[in-house]
Design a protein around this motif. Structure first.
Motif, PDB file in Angstrom:
ATOM      1  N   SER A 326      19.691 -63.935 -69.454  1.00  0.00           N
ATOM      2  CA  SER A 326      18.356 -63.701 -70.003  1.00  0.00           C
ATOM      3  C   SER A 326      17.987 -64.803 -70.985  1.00  0.00           C
ATOM      4  CB  SER A 326      18.313 -62.342 -70.710  1.00  0.00           C
ATOM      5  OG  SER A 326      17.141 -62.209 -71.497  1.00  0.00           O
ATOM      6  N   ILE A 327      16.849 -65.481 -70.699  1.00  0.00           N
ATOM      7  CA  ILE A 327      16.379 -66.525 -71.613  1.00  0.00           C
ATOM      8  C   ILE A 327      15.976 -65.908 -72.943  1.00  0.00           C
ATOM      9  CG2 ILE A 327      14.578 -68.258 -71.990  1.00  0.00           C
ATOM     10  CD1 ILE A 327      14.541 -68.713 -68.968  1.00  0.00           C
ATOM     11  N   GLU A 328      15.283 -64.754 -72.885  1.00  0.00           N
ATOM     12  CA  GLU A 328      14.818 -64.113 -74.115  1.00  0.00           C
ATOM     13  C   GLU A 328      15.976 -63.701 -74.999  1.00  0.00           C
ATOM     14  OE1 GLU A 328      12.422 -60.061 -75.400  1.00  0.00           O
ATOM     15  OE2 GLU A 328      11.860 -61.092 -73.539  1.00  0.00           O
ATOM     16  N   GLU A 329      17.031 -63.118 -74.425  1.00  0.00           N
ATOM     17  CA  GLU A 329      18.160 -62.655 -75.226  1.00  0.00           C
ATOM     18  C   GLU A 329      19.236 -63.702 -75.391  1.00  0.00           C
ATOM     19  OE1 GLU A 329      19.745 -58.833 -74.332  1.00  0.00           O
ATOM     20  OE2 GLU A 329      17.839 -58.046 -73.578  1.00  0.00           O
ATOM     21  N   GLN A 330      19.158 -64.786 -74.588  1.00  0.00           N
ATOM     22  CA  GLN A 330      20.134 -65.868 -74.637  1.00  0.00           C
ATOM     23  C   GLN A 330      21.572 -65.358 -74.476  1.00  0.00           C
ATOM     24  OE1 GLN A 330      19.589 -68.525 -78.000  1.00  0.00           O
ATOM     25  NE2 GLN A 330      17.353 -68.520 -77.802  1.00  0.00           N
ATOM     26  N   ARG A 331      21.728 -64.544 -73.467  1.00  0.00           N
ATOM     27  CA  ARG A 331      23.070 -64.021 -73.179  1.00  0.00           C
ATOM     28  C   ARG A 331      23.151 -63.595 -71.723  1.00  0.00           C
ATOM     29  NH1 ARG A 331      23.779 -58.470 -72.742  1.00  0.00           N
ATOM     30  NH2 ARG A 331      21.929 -57.198 -73.225  1.00  0.00           N
ATOM     31  N   PHE A 332      24.398 -63.429 -71.263  1.00  0.00           N
ATOM     32  CA  PHE A 332      24.653 -62.919 -69.917  1.00  0.00           C
ATOM     33  C   PHE A 332      24.618 -61.391 -69.929  1.00  0.00           C
ATOM     34  CE2 PHE A 332      26.647 -67.101 -69.637  1.00  0.00           C
ATOM     35  CZ  PHE A 332      26.227 -67.538 -68.389  1.00  0.00           C
ATOM     36  N   PHE A 333      24.130 -60.839 -68.845  1.00  0.00           N
ATOM     37  CA  PHE A 333      24.210 -59.395 -68.681  1.00  0.00           C
ATOM     38  C   PHE A 333      25.657 -58.990 -68.416  1.00  0.00           C
ATOM     39  CE2 PHE A 333      24.096 -55.540 -66.051  1.00  0.00           C
ATOM     40  CZ  PHE A 333      23.401 -54.695 -66.899  1.00  0.00           C
ATOM     41  N   ASP A 334      26.333 -59.752 -67.581  1.00  0.00           N
ATOM     42  CA  ASP A 334      27.750 -59.526 -67.297  1.00  0.00           C
ATOM     43  C   ASP A 334      28.533 -60.709 -67.814  1.00  0.00           C
ATOM     44  OD1 ASP A 334      27.461 -57.084 -65.799  1.00  0.00           O
ATOM     45  OD2 ASP A 334      26.631 -58.297 -64.179  1.00  0.00           O
ATOM     46  N   GLU A 335      29.515 -60.425 -68.638  1.00  0.00           N
ATOM     47  CA  GLU A 335      30.367 -61.502 -69.111  1.00  0.00           C
ATOM     48  C   GLU A 335      31.200 -62.040 -67.945  1.00  0.00           C
ATOM     49  OE1 GLU A 335      30.503 -62.959 -71.985  1.00  0.00           O
ATOM     50  OE2 GLU A 335      28.943 -61.683 -72.852  1.00  0.00           O
ATOM     51  N   PRO A 336      31.425 -63.345 -67.893  1.00  0.00           N
ATOM     52  CA  PRO A 336      32.279 -63.901 -66.845  1.00  0.00           C
ATOM     53  C   PRO A 336      33.629 -63.186 -66.830  1.00  0.00           C
ATOM     54  CG  PRO A 336      31.179 -65.653 -68.054  1.00  0.00           C
ATOM     55  CD  PRO A 336      30.876 -64.379 -68.784  1.00  0.00           C
ATOM     56  N   THR A 413      26.685 -66.569 -57.405  1.00  0.00           N
ATOM     57  CA  THR A 413      25.254 -66.692 -57.690  1.00  0.00           C
ATOM     58  C   THR A 413      24.993 -66.466 -59.173  1.00  0.00           C
ATOM     59  OG1 THR A 413      24.738 -65.815 -55.491  1.00  0.00           O
ATOM     60  CG2 THR A 413      22.946 -65.846 -57.092  1.00  0.00           C
ATOM     61  N   LEU A 414      24.084 -67.295 -59.742  1.00  0.00           N
ATOM     62  CA  LEU A 414      23.612 -67.116 -61.112  1.00  0.00           C
ATOM     63  C   LEU A 414      22.091 -67.044 -61.095  1.00  0.00           C
ATOM     64  CD1 LEU A 414      23.717 -67.134 -64.235  1.00  0.00           C
ATOM     65  CD2 LEU A 414      23.801 -69.652 -64.111  1.00  0.00           C
ATOM     66  N   ARG A 415      21.550 -65.968 -61.656  1.00  0.00           N
ATOM     67  CA  ARG A 415      20.095 -65.843 -61.815  1.00  0.00           C
ATOM     68  C   ARG A 415      19.759 -65.968 -63.292  1.00  0.00           C
ATOM     69  NH1 ARG A 415      17.070 -61.526 -60.693  1.00  0.00           N
ATOM     70  NH2 ARG A 415      18.730 -60.112 -61.376  1.00  0.00           N
ATOM     71  N   VAL A 416      18.867 -66.902 -63.599  1.00  0.00           N
ATOM     72  CA  VAL A 416      18.354 -67.070 -64.956  1.00  0.00           C
ATOM     73  C   VAL A 416      16.968 -66.443 -64.991  1.00  0.00           C
ATOM     74  CG1 VAL A 416      17.770 -68.701 -66.785  1.00  0.00           C
ATOM     75  CG2 VAL A 416      19.668 -69.203 -65.235  1.00  0.00           C
ATOM     76  N   ILE A 417      16.789 -65.395 -65.809  1.00  0.00           N
ATOM     77  CA  ILE A 417      15.515 -64.682 -65.878  1.00  0.00           C
ATOM     78  C   ILE A 417      14.896 -64.866 -67.260  1.00  0.00           C
ATOM     79  CG2 ILE A 417      16.274 -63.004 -64.154  1.00  0.00           C
ATOM     80  CD1 ILE A 417      16.770 -61.008 -66.429  1.00  0.00           C
ATOM     81  N   GLU A 418      13.590 -64.685 -67.332  1.00  0.00           N
ATOM     82  CA  GLU A 418      12.891 -64.899 -68.603  1.00  0.00           C
ATOM     83  C   GLU A 418      12.942 -63.669 -69.481  1.00  0.00           C
ATOM     84  OE1 GLU A 418       8.599 -66.647 -70.212  1.00  0.00           O
ATOM     85  OE2 GLU A 418       8.949 -66.384 -68.083  1.00  0.00           O
ATOM     86  N   SER A 419      12.829 -62.493 -68.905  1.00  0.00           N
ATOM     87  CA  SER A 419      12.714 -61.258 -69.677  1.00  0.00           C
ATOM     88  C   SER A 419      14.058 -60.806 -70.222  1.00  0.00           C
ATOM     89  CB  SER A 419      12.118 -60.160 -68.815  1.00  0.00           C
ATOM     90  OG  SER A 419      12.960 -59.925 -67.688  1.00  0.00           O
ATOM     91  N   ALA A 420      13.930 -59.851 -71.140  1.00  0.00           N
ATOM     92  CA  ALA A 420      15.143 -59.235 -71.681  1.00  0.00           C
ATOM     93  C   ALA A 420      15.693 -58.245 -70.666  1.00  0.00           C
ATOM     94  CB  ALA A 420      14.833 -58.540 -72.999  1.00  0.00           C
ATOM     95  N   PHE A 421      16.949 -57.890 -70.830  1.00  0.00           N
ATOM     96  CA  PHE A 421      17.557 -56.909 -69.960  1.00  0.00           C
ATOM     97  C   PHE A 421      17.012 -55.517 -70.294  1.00  0.00           C
ATOM     98  CE2 PHE A 421      21.046 -60.127 -70.273  1.00  0.00           C
ATOM     99  CZ  PHE A 421      20.899 -60.609 -68.981  1.00  0.00           C
ATOM    100  N   PRO A 422      16.804 -54.679 -69.286  1.00  0.00           N
ATOM    101  CA  PRO A 422      16.289 -53.330 -69.560  1.00  0.00           C
ATOM    102  C   PRO A 422      17.299 -52.520 -70.362  1.00  0.00           C
ATOM    103  CG  PRO A 422      16.996 -53.530 -67.273  1.00  0.00           C
ATOM    104  CD  PRO A 422      17.032 -54.908 -67.845  1.00  0.00           C
TER     105      PRO A 422
END
Length: 432
Positions: A326-336, A413-422
């Motif tokens: 997430s670009i907004e949160e500057q973090r991964f949803f799932d840690e590697p 696969t890596l997806r970079v999204i703009e919004s925060a995670f729900p």
């Protein structure tokens, strides 16, 4: 001899036998109502005969289990019907393996499963349910009356002939292979049959009445003149090692043996040995070992088959793995996380290496030995631009060779999204 033991399945305690004379027949509908109530129990019968010899009187124990009368039987006469289905072939195989395990504890050779005895056992297990009776001898249900069809040994010999020796255990009311074998082993006559030195071959029949959930078990065993079985791994159905043990009957009848794998070349003649170690052809699938025995100008051949599962199988790896940033949160949803290659065929270690396509992530380490893990870390991507990255990791076993599934591909696969995670909110209820 023929005998019966009743046994309470809940308490594992033998109870005393009740019943009638040897010529009496027990119909399952004729059970005393007072006995039909209460905890489930099992009924067991055992009989053995050499050259169709005489039988001792039978004592019959009622079963305190309510029974619904079966529909008219499609089985008539004295057996001979082939292709009777099993209610659970794995149960039958399990009983054979446990029988041979019990025999091994007493230093006795294993029994070989043969289709003719299996057919005989399955027929009788099914026939007893369909014609609503419980005896070694075969009966037909005709206009709601049970009519004698033939002696039990005649029925077995309609499948398995000529027979030098025959034996049979039957059971009613045991839901698992472990339960029926425990019941048989807790009865002296049944145990004597299982541990007898007379039989060389065995067949198990299991039939389950799905309406009443009542199980019927039959163990037929025997020996035929001129047949000298070879048995792989105590008649196990499968193995994950190509190193196996053999038992070869015929000591005292044959002076020499030679063996071969599948349809390959025979090895050299050697003195007859009852027990020896052997190496199967190391390919996954059904593997057959044959033995030829000779003494003077007389010979005999016997074979056995076992399924060989590859002892070198690379597994425990996903076909794909994905990450989201997430670009907004500057973090991964799932840690590697870590991935752990394993040998799912055996405990033998596998040496592996990694190659990768894609420069936006790293994998460490790039080589290892099972069960060591490797990590995937997303390192070289634009953290402020919405995008999708793709790559591939290939895990290859370098040692030992010929490992099954030895090269596996993992899509990354890596997806970079703009919004925060729900955000997911879960209620908490506190009680005093």
């Amino acid at each position: 001899m023929e005998s019966v033991l009743g046994w309470d399945e809940d308490q594992r305690d033998p109870f005393h036998c009740r019943g009638s004379k040897s010529n009496d027949l027990m119909s399952r509908n004729a059970l005393p109502k007072a006995i039909m109530r209460g905890a489930a129990a099992i009924l067991l019968l055992s009989v053995q005969v050499t050259h169709a010899g005489a039988m001792a009187p039978v004592r019959i124990t009622p079963i305190n289990r309510p029974v619904q009368r079966a529909s008219p039987s499609p089985y008539c006469g004295c057996g001979g019907v082939c292709g009777v289905p099993s209610s659970n072939e794995e149960y039958e195989q399990r009983v054979i393996e446990m029988v041979n395990s019990e025999r091994a504890q007493y230093g006795l050779p294993p029994l070989k499963q043969v289709s003719s005895l299996t057919e005989a056992a399955r027929y009788h297990a099914t026939d007893m349910d369909h014609d609503n009776y419980f005896r070694h001898d075969s009966y037909d249900s005709i206009q709601s009356e049970l009519v004698f069809a033939c002696n039990w040994s005649e029925r077995v010999e309609s499948y398995y002939s000529p027979a030098f020796w025959l034996g049979e255990n039957i059971g009613w009311g045991c839901s698992t292979p472990e339960a029926i074998l425990t019941g048989w082993m807790n009865s002296e006559s049944h145990r004597d049959h299982i541990l007898s030195t007379e039989p060389w071959e065995i067949g198990i029949g299991y039939h389950l009445n799905e309406t009443t959930e009542t199980a019927f078990w039959v163990q037929d065993s025997g020996r035929r003149p001129g047949y000298f079985p070879i048995i792989i791994n105590n008649e196990a159905a499968e193995t994950n090692s190509h190193s196996v043990s053999l038992y070869i009957y015929g000591a005292g009848s044959w002076s020499e043996i030679r063996l071969r794998n599948d349809a390959g070349e025979w090895d050299e003649w050697q003195p007859h040995q009852s027990r020896l170690d052997w190496m199967l052809r190391n390919e996954t699938g059904y593997r057959t070992v044959c033995v030829e025995m000779r003494s003077g100008d007389q010979t005999s051949t016997s074979c056995d088959t076992i399924y060989l599962r590859n002892e070198r199988v690379l597994g425990n790896l996903p076909s794909d793995i994905s990450f989201t940033y997430s670009i907004e949160e500057q973090r991964f949803f799932d840690e590697p996380g870590a991935l752990t290659p394993l040998n799912v065929g055996s405990t033998l270690p596998l040496t592996w290496t990694l190659t990768q396509e894609g420069e936006w992530y790293t994998t460490t380490p790039v080589m290892g030995t099972t069960p060591e893990s490797f990590w995937i870390t997303c390192t070289n991507f634009a953290t402020h631009v919405v995008s999708t990255y793709a790559g591939t990791i290939t895990v290859t076993v370098t040692d030992p060779p010929a490992t099954e599934n030895g090269s596996q591909h993992i899509s990354v696969t890596l997806r970079v999204i703009e919004s925060a995670f729900p955000k997911i909110c879960l209620p908490i209820i506190l009680r005093n």
